[in-house]
Design an enzyme around this catalytic site. Structure first.
Site, PDB file in Angstrom:
ATOM      1  N   PHE A  71       0.825  -1.221   0.000  1.00  0.00           N
ATOM      2  CA  PHE A  71       0.000   0.000   0.000  1.00  0.00           C
ATOM      3  C   PHE A  71       0.855   1.266   0.000  1.00  0.00           C
ATOM      4  CE2 PHE A  71      -3.367  -2.559   2.462  1.00  0.00           C
ATOM      5  CZ  PHE A  71      -4.203  -2.681   1.368  1.00  0.00           C
ATOM      6  N   GLY A  73       3.272   4.418  -0.723  1.00  0.00           N
ATOM      7  CA  GLY A  73       3.554   5.259  -1.887  1.00  0.00           C
ATOM      8  C   GLY A  73       2.740   6.531  -1.868  1.00  0.00           C
ATOM      9  N   SER A  75      -0.209   8.665  -2.951  1.00  0.00           N
ATOM     10  CA  SER A  75      -1.541   8.156  -3.293  1.00  0.00           C
ATOM     11  C   SER A  75      -2.411   9.177  -4.029  1.00  0.00           C
ATOM     12  CB  SER A  75      -2.258   7.706  -2.015  1.00  0.00           C
ATOM     13  OG  SER A  75      -2.437   8.794  -1.134  1.00  0.00           O
ATOM     14  N   HIS A 113      -6.924   5.083 -11.472  1.00  0.00           N
ATOM     15  CA  HIS A 113      -6.363   6.168 -12.290  1.00  0.00           C
ATOM     16  C   HIS A 113      -5.411   5.659 -13.383  1.00  0.00           C
ATOM     17  CE1 HIS A 113      -8.512   9.122 -10.043  1.00  0.00           C
ATOM     18  NE2 HIS A 113      -8.194   8.443  -8.950  1.00  0.00           N
ATOM     19  N   TYR A 136       0.486  10.341 -11.428  1.00  0.00           N
ATOM     20  CA  TYR A 136       0.221   9.294 -10.434  1.00  0.00           C
ATOM     21  C   TYR A 136      -0.287   8.022 -11.121  1.00  0.00           C
ATOM     22  CZ  TYR A 136      -2.718   6.885  -6.984  1.00  0.00           C
ATOM     23  OH  TYR A 136      -3.335   5.942  -6.203  1.00  0.00           O
ATOM     24  N   ARG A 174     -19.526  10.240  -7.806  1.00  0.00           N
ATOM     25  CA  ARG A 174     -18.587   9.379  -8.527  1.00  0.00           C
ATOM     26  C   ARG A 174     -18.277   8.116  -7.729  1.00  0.00           C
ATOM     27  NH1 ARG A 174     -13.249   9.118  -7.756  1.00  0.00           N
ATOM     28  NH2 ARG A 174     -12.051   8.064  -9.372  1.00  0.00           N
TER      29      ARG A 174
HETATM   30  P1  NAI Z   1      -2.232   7.125   2.050  1.00  0.00           P
HETATM   31  O1  NAI Z   1      -1.586   8.270   1.343  1.00  0.00           O
HETATM   32  O2  NAI Z   1      -3.139   7.390   3.188  1.00  0.00           O
HETATM   33  O3  NAI Z   1      -1.087   6.109   2.534  1.00  0.00           O
HETATM   34  C1  NAI Z   1       0.094   5.889   1.819  1.00  0.00           C
HETATM   35  C2  NAI Z   1       1.221   5.663   2.809  1.00  0.00           C
HETATM   36  O4  NAI Z   1       2.429   5.485   2.056  1.00  0.00           O
HETATM   37  C3  NAI Z   1       1.449   6.841   3.764  1.00  0.00           C
HETATM   38  O5  NAI Z   1       1.378   6.410   5.101  1.00  0.00           O
HETATM   39  C4  NAI Z   1       2.841   7.347   3.410  1.00  0.00           C
HETATM   40  O6  NAI Z   1       3.607   7.766   4.535  1.00  0.00           O
HETATM   41  C5  NAI Z   1       3.464   6.132   2.752  1.00  0.00           C
HETATM   42  N1  NAI Z   1       4.526   6.551   1.827  1.00  0.00           N
HETATM   43  C6  NAI Z   1       4.489   7.527   0.887  1.00  0.00           C
HETATM   44  N2  NAI Z   1       5.686   7.660   0.301  1.00  0.00           N
HETATM   45  C7  NAI Z   1       6.498   6.742   0.877  1.00  0.00           C
HETATM   46  C8  NAI Z   1       7.853   6.396   0.712  1.00  0.00           C
HETATM   47  N3  NAI Z   1       8.640   7.040  -0.177  1.00  0.00           N
HETATM   48  N4  NAI Z   1       8.365   5.412   1.466  1.00  0.00           N
HETATM   49  C9  NAI Z   1       7.606   4.758   2.379  1.00  0.00           C
HETATM   50  N5  NAI Z   1       6.317   5.047   2.592  1.00  0.00           N
HETATM   51  C10 NAI Z   1       5.764   6.021   1.844  1.00  0.00           C
HETATM   52  O7  NAI Z   1      -2.989   6.288   0.905  1.00  0.00           O
HETATM   53  P2  NAI Z   1      -4.140   5.194   1.074  1.00  0.00           P
HETATM   54  O8  NAI Z   1      -5.444   5.798   0.754  1.00  0.00           O
HETATM   55  O9  NAI Z   1      -3.960   4.453   2.330  1.00  0.00           O
HETATM   56  O10 NAI Z   1      -3.777   4.233  -0.156  1.00  0.00           O
HETATM   57  C11 NAI Z   1      -2.909   3.124   0.003  1.00  0.00           C
HETATM   58  C12 NAI Z   1      -2.450   2.672  -1.384  1.00  0.00           C
HETATM   59  O11 NAI Z   1      -3.575   2.346  -2.168  1.00  0.00           O
HETATM   60  C13 NAI Z   1      -1.666   3.734  -2.148  1.00  0.00           C
HETATM   61  O12 NAI Z   1      -0.635   3.097  -2.892  1.00  0.00           O
HETATM   62  C14 NAI Z   1      -2.695   4.308  -3.090  1.00  0.00           C
HETATM   63  O13 NAI Z   1      -2.098   4.814  -4.271  1.00  0.00           O
HETATM   64  C15 NAI Z   1      -3.569   3.107  -3.364  1.00  0.00           C
HETATM   65  N6  NAI Z   1      -4.946   3.470  -3.683  1.00  0.00           N
HETATM   66  C16 NAI Z   1      -5.795   3.918  -2.706  1.00  0.00           C
HETATM   67  C17 NAI Z   1      -7.103   4.243  -3.026  1.00  0.00           C
HETATM   68  C18 NAI Z   1      -8.109   4.642  -1.981  1.00  0.00           C
HETATM   69  O14 NAI Z   1      -9.255   4.839  -2.339  1.00  0.00           O
HETATM   70  N7  NAI Z   1      -7.757   4.779  -0.710  1.00  0.00           N
HETATM   71  C19 NAI Z   1      -7.577   4.182  -4.427  1.00  0.00           C
HETATM   72  C20 NAI Z   1      -6.584   3.711  -5.364  1.00  0.00           C
HETATM   73  C21 NAI Z   1      -5.329   3.364  -4.996  1.00  0.00           C
HETATM   74  C1  15L Z   2      -6.789   6.981  -5.685  1.00  0.00           C
HETATM   75  O1  15L Z   2      -5.969   6.408  -6.399  1.00  0.00           O
HETATM   76  C2  15L Z   2      -6.383   7.666  -4.431  1.00  0.00           C
HETATM   77  O2  15L Z   2      -5.280   7.034  -3.810  1.00  0.00           O
HETATM   78  C3  15L Z   2      -7.520   7.809  -3.446  1.00  0.00           C
HETATM   79  O3  15L Z   2      -7.143   8.750  -2.443  1.00  0.00           O
HETATM   80  C4  15L Z   2      -8.815   8.265  -4.113  1.00  0.00           C
HETATM   81  O4  15L Z   2      -8.660   9.555  -4.581  1.00  0.00           O
HETATM   82  C5  15L Z   2      -9.151   7.328  -5.252  1.00  0.00           C
HETATM   83  O5  15L Z   2      -8.062   7.105  -6.125  1.00  0.00           O
HETATM   84  C6  15L Z   2     -10.348   7.795  -6.092  1.00  0.00           C
HETATM   85  O6  15L Z   2     -10.242   7.795  -7.317  1.00  0.00           O
HETATM   86  O7  15L Z   2     -11.389   8.099  -5.522  1.00  0.00           O
END
Ligand code: NAI
Ligand code: 15L
Length: 267
Positions: A71, A73, A75, A113, A136, A174
């Site tokens: 997870f 990265g 986001s 995305h 992204y 959405r």
């Molecule tokens: P978030 O932004 O809350 O969590 C991402 C975590 O990755 C953060 O805790 C951050 O400190 C860590 N991070 C960022 N850069 C880093 C680095 N260089 N090294 C180590 N850690 C790092 O995002 P969320 O919502 O928890 O999403 C988790 C994953 O799921 C992400 O990869 C995101 O792109 C993907 N995702 C999430 C969606 C959602 O609806 N929540 C939708 C689509 C994808």
């Molecule tokens: C993502 O990829 C993001 O990490 C999340 O924060 C939301 O914005 C989600 O897509 C979305 O499309 O709703």
């Protein structure tokens, strides 16, 4: 429990926080990692802080685990440099460490995305080419291709889970199409970790929503069966959000508002 030690990156983030307790059911030891401090390990956990851009730290983070839920990265859309470090260099470091340490299965948090420039009037399959809507989205497409190469060359199985919108509740109209409940996310990750033969596959991560843009029929072998739906939230979401402007690109395209972050569009 199929895996003894399971690594979950991004543990300090929204999904990491939501999945932390749920994933305990999938393993004996849950190793948690992030670059940000999120406190001490609890029972059944290990904590290894690592910046994904730091190859040596990532190597230590991966050593000794049986499977990875990635997870970690950036986001959201934003400047390229942090995306480059975390999502491009970072995912390379992760797979190199997985190869060196013999990790055979990864669940990669990809994103809707990757295909955000398809229209909301289209239902896309897993065979549609990528159409990223942002830097992204491109970085997630890179992770999908990189993981395919690590499958074809080294046999590391990966599910690229193109997560829609995984939050406690759908926040806008959405998200009635893109919403993935936390429980369904856990079901999906569990299916990816436990299906006997995963191979390399993408799979859209959404709940059983009535309105959907995604067809997962090419990933039936994963065995993901969503049990939640955004439908019970529909009336409340309609009541608190304005009537959509159907000429607005954020309403036309599946990626929604991501199209407008970064440099303005010219077309
Ligand atoms: P978030 O932004 O809350 O969590 C991402 C975590 O990755 C953060 O805790 C951050 O400190 C860590 N991070 C960022 N850069 C880093 C680095 N260089 N090294 C180590 N850690 C790092 O995002 P969320 O919502 O928890 O999403 C988790 C994953 O799921 C992400 O990869 C995101 O792109 C993907 N995702 C999430 C969606 C959602 O609806 N929540 C939708 C689509 C994808
Ligand atoms: C993502 O990829 C993001 O990490 C999340 O924060 C939301 O914005 C989600 O897509 C979305 O499309 O709703």
């Amino acid at each position: 429990k199929v895996h003894h030690t399971l690594l979950m990156t991004g543990a300090a983030g929204g999904l990491g926080t939501a999945m932390r307790d749920r994933l305990k059911a999938n393993c004996e030891v849950l190793r948690l990692s992030d670059r940000s401090d999120f406190g001490a390990a609890r029972a059944g956990e290990e904590v290894v802080l690592a910046d994904l851009a730091d190859a040596a730290a990532v190597d230590a983070m991966v050593k000794g685990v049986n499977a990875i839920v990635h997870f970690g990265g950036i986001s959201l859309e934003g400047p390229f440099e942090p995306i480059l470090q975390a999502n491009i260099l970072g995912v390379y470091n992760l797979y190199e460490a997985a190869r060196k340490h013999g990790v055979k299965r990864v669940v990669f948090a990809s994103s809707n995305h990757v295909t955000g420039f398809y229209k909301q009037s289209e239902t896309i399959t897993l065979n549609h080419p990528a159409r990223p809507d942002s830097l992204y989205g491109v970085s997630k497409a890179f992770g999908e291709d990189l993981s395919r190469m690590y499958f074809d060359r080294y046999g590391i199985e990966t599910a690229c889970v193109r997560i829609g919108s995984s939050f406690a509740e759908p926040r806008d109209r959405r998200m009635l199409a893109s919403w993935l409940s936390f429980d369904d996310l856990h079901r999906l990750v569990t299916a990816c970790l436990t299906t006997p033969v995963l191979g390399h596959t993408a799979i859209f991560g959404m709940s059983d929503n009535a309105v959907t843009w995604y067809d997962n029929s090419a990933a039936r072998h994963v065995g993901y069966v969503p049990q939640d739906s955004s439908d019970p939230f529909r009336e409340a979401v309609y009541a608190r959000t304005p009537e959509p402007d159907v000429t607005d690109p954020a309403v036309i395209y599946q990626g929604g508002g991501f199209l407008f972050q970064g440099e303005p569009m010219t077309a």
